[in-house]
Enzyme design. Structure first.
Site, PDB file in Angstrom:
ATOM      1  N   HIS A  99       0.833  -1.223   0.000  1.00 46.14           N
ATOM      2  CA  HIS A  99       0.000   0.000   0.000  1.00 46.14           C
ATOM      3  C   HIS A  99       0.864   1.269   0.000  1.00 46.14           C
ATOM      4  CE1 HIS A  99      -3.359  -2.689   1.332  1.00 46.14           C
ATOM      5  NE2 HIS A  99      -2.389  -3.252   2.022  1.00 46.14           N
ATOM      6  N   SER A 101      15.017  22.245 -15.298  1.00 46.06           N
ATOM      7  CA  SER A 101      13.827  23.052 -15.534  1.00 46.06           C
ATOM      8  C   SER A 101      14.267  24.393 -16.093  1.00 46.06           C
ATOM      9  CB  SER A 101      13.079  23.253 -14.212  1.00 46.06           C
ATOM     10  OG  SER A 101      12.364  24.462 -14.234  1.00 46.06           O
ATOM     11  N   LYS A 142      16.310  21.868 -10.251  1.00 45.63           N
ATOM     12  CA  LYS A 142      15.556  20.700 -10.707  1.00 45.63           C
ATOM     13  C   LYS A 142      16.378  19.664 -11.455  1.00 45.63           C
ATOM     14  CE  LYS A 142      11.021  20.762 -10.404  1.00 45.63           C
ATOM     15  NZ  LYS A 142      10.247  19.607 -10.018  1.00 45.63           N
ATOM     16  N   GLU A 146       9.667   8.900 -16.639  1.00 45.21           N
ATOM     17  CA  GLU A 146       8.267   9.299 -16.846  1.00 45.21           C
ATOM     18  C   GLU A 146       7.788   8.899 -18.235  1.00 45.21           C
ATOM     19  OE1 GLU A 146       7.379  13.374 -14.792  1.00 45.21           O
ATOM     20  OE2 GLU A 146       9.485  13.339 -15.356  1.00 45.21           O
TER      21      GLU A 146
END
Ligand code: ARG
Length: 442
Positions: A140, A261, A267, A274
């Site tokens: 979980h 970024s 970043k 992704e």
């Protein structure tokens, strides 16, 4: 009509297979006495020339010639003249395209298998390095029990092993030759389908001419195996994304696999992971796209089937890319093992070890041990400390059967070391699993 009918833009990728199929067919026709040796030699010469032209950049395309098969044949006619017209004896584009596509998918399976093998060897290397490093295991996405990082990585090795098995199964079934089925009914010429099948590396000719020209389940099996492999990759990609997030801080991706970024200088985004996560949808979509084309199609060939190639080509290219990206990430990611270990010790992750200890050393029934441990966890929570930091008096106040030996099982290292059951997370098991995988040639 021309615009909707044309497929050369897509099916030119079959050029090698189309030429190989024509060579095998012409040789078989000559051996069977259906084609003269002279014509066969001319056809060979022409096909060699076309192959060289394709290798050097392709043929001039003409939408009126529809597809790869017509392009090759038209070019053959330009090069060798009249004998070119004899190549299509006892053959139809229906068995021709089925043959080409099977050959192509067979090559794709082999290329994907090599990609999966490379991914596996990256997993093995990292699993061996981190066989003894402890991380939190989750259910979980809540801290459950400590596990070893090596064991976690080996879980993906196992998934990949099954993925390879699915592709291998698909390959076995697809490796039969449709060539010689002709349009749908077979042919009155005395052809030798076994000979052309063997020349193309097929195990045997397909047994039914109608099935040979109308079946595309080999392509669907490829897509289904790709969808499963992509799904597995997406799960590891998701874990990398979570682990790279600052509150976790379990991993750092190298610059080569992350992006910055345009506005936030600090970043380091896990874009490659992704994108792998996103591509899982493409594979599932490709499978559905072809399955829906095939659903309800009457035998034998229908032009719907011309649209079978784009989803397969796209899925292949994308899976090969995803495998390369994931292999690179697994090879180069750096694991913050100190942080993983610290996280593994939080969330009372060794509560099960305490309960197991009560069962083993105190003869307590597991259900009761579970209850006692729950009270210990509550005490630790109230004291704001880990289970292993609770004073012995506190533990004995909850249950007098607890003694100081219990501290031997409350560390995360002791916890993982004790999980020696077959398939369990202990460092020894991980090392054995890596060795077994290496011994089996992966
Ligand atoms: N371009 C066609 C395809 O990919 C080749 C087969 C054409 N056969 C036919 N009967 N029109 O399916």
């Amino acid at each position: 009509m021309r615009d909707i009918n044309v497929s050369i833009g897509v099916d030119k990728r079959l050029w090698r297979q189309d030429i190989a199929g024509s060579r095998a067919h012409a040789a078989m026709l000559a051996a069977a006495g259906i084609l003269s040796e002279g014509d066969a030699a001319e056809i060979r010469r022409g096909l060699d020339a076309i192959e060289a032209e394709y290798a050097a950049g392709g043929l001039v395309e003409d939408a009126a010639l529809e597809d790869i098969h017509m392009h090759v044949e038209a070019r053959l006619k330009e090069i060798i003249g009249e004998p070119a017209g004899r190549l299509h004896t006892a053959r139809s584009r229906n068995d021709q395209v089925a043959t080409d596509f099977r050959l192509w998918v067979r090559g794709a399976v082999d290329a994907i298998d090599a990609g999966l093998a490379a991914f596996q060897s990256a997993l093995l290397t990292r699993a061996e390095q981190h066989a003894g490093d402890v991380m939190p295991g989750f259910t979980h996405l809540q801290t459950a029990q400590p596990v070893t990082l090596g064991h976690h990585l080996m879980a993906y090795f196992e998934m990949t092993r099954r993925d390879r098995g699915r592709f291998a199964d698909a390959r076995t079934r697809l490796n039969e030759s449709p060539l010689g089925a002709a349009a749908l009914a077979g042919t009155s010429f005395p052809i030798d389908r076994r000979a052309s099948a063997t020349a193309l590396g097929f195990d045997r000719p397909m047994a039914n001419s109608l099935d040979a020209v109308s079946d595309r389940d080999f392509a669907l099996e490829f897509l289904s195996a790709a969808a499963m492999a992509g799904l597995h990759l997406s799960r590891l990609a998701e874990e990398i994304i979570i682990w790279a997030s600052q509150p976790y801080g379990f991993v750092k991706l190298p610059d080569a696999f992350s992006t910055g970024s345009s506005i936030m200088p600090q970043k380091r985004n896990p874009d490659a992971a992704e994108l792998v996560r996103a591509k899982a949808g493409l594979f599932l979509g490709a499978y559905q796209r072809l399955a829906i084309i095939m659903k309800g199609l009457p035998l034998a060939y229908s032009k719907d089937m011309q649209d079978d190639k784009a989803p397969v080509f796209e899925a292949f290219d994308t899976l090969a890319l995803c495998l390369a990206a994931m292999t690179g990430m697994v090879e180069t990611i750096s694991f913050d093992t100190a942080r993983m270990r610290a996280a593994a010790g939080t969330g009372f992750s060794t509560a099960t070890d305490l309960a197991d200890w009560l069962v083993r050393e105190g003869g307590v029934p597991f259900r009761e041990a579970h209850h006692i441990t729950g009270r210990c966890v509550a005490a630790a929570e109230a004291a704001g400390c880990d289970l292993s930091a609770l004073p012995l008096e506190t533990l004995r106040g909850i249950d007098a059967r607890i003694d100081d030996r219990v501290f031997g099982v409350l560390t995360v290292e002791a916890s993982v070391a004790s999980r020696t059951s077959f398939g369990g997370t202990s460092p020894a098991n991980v090392r054995a699993a890596v060795a077994a995988a290496r011994g089996a040639g992966q």
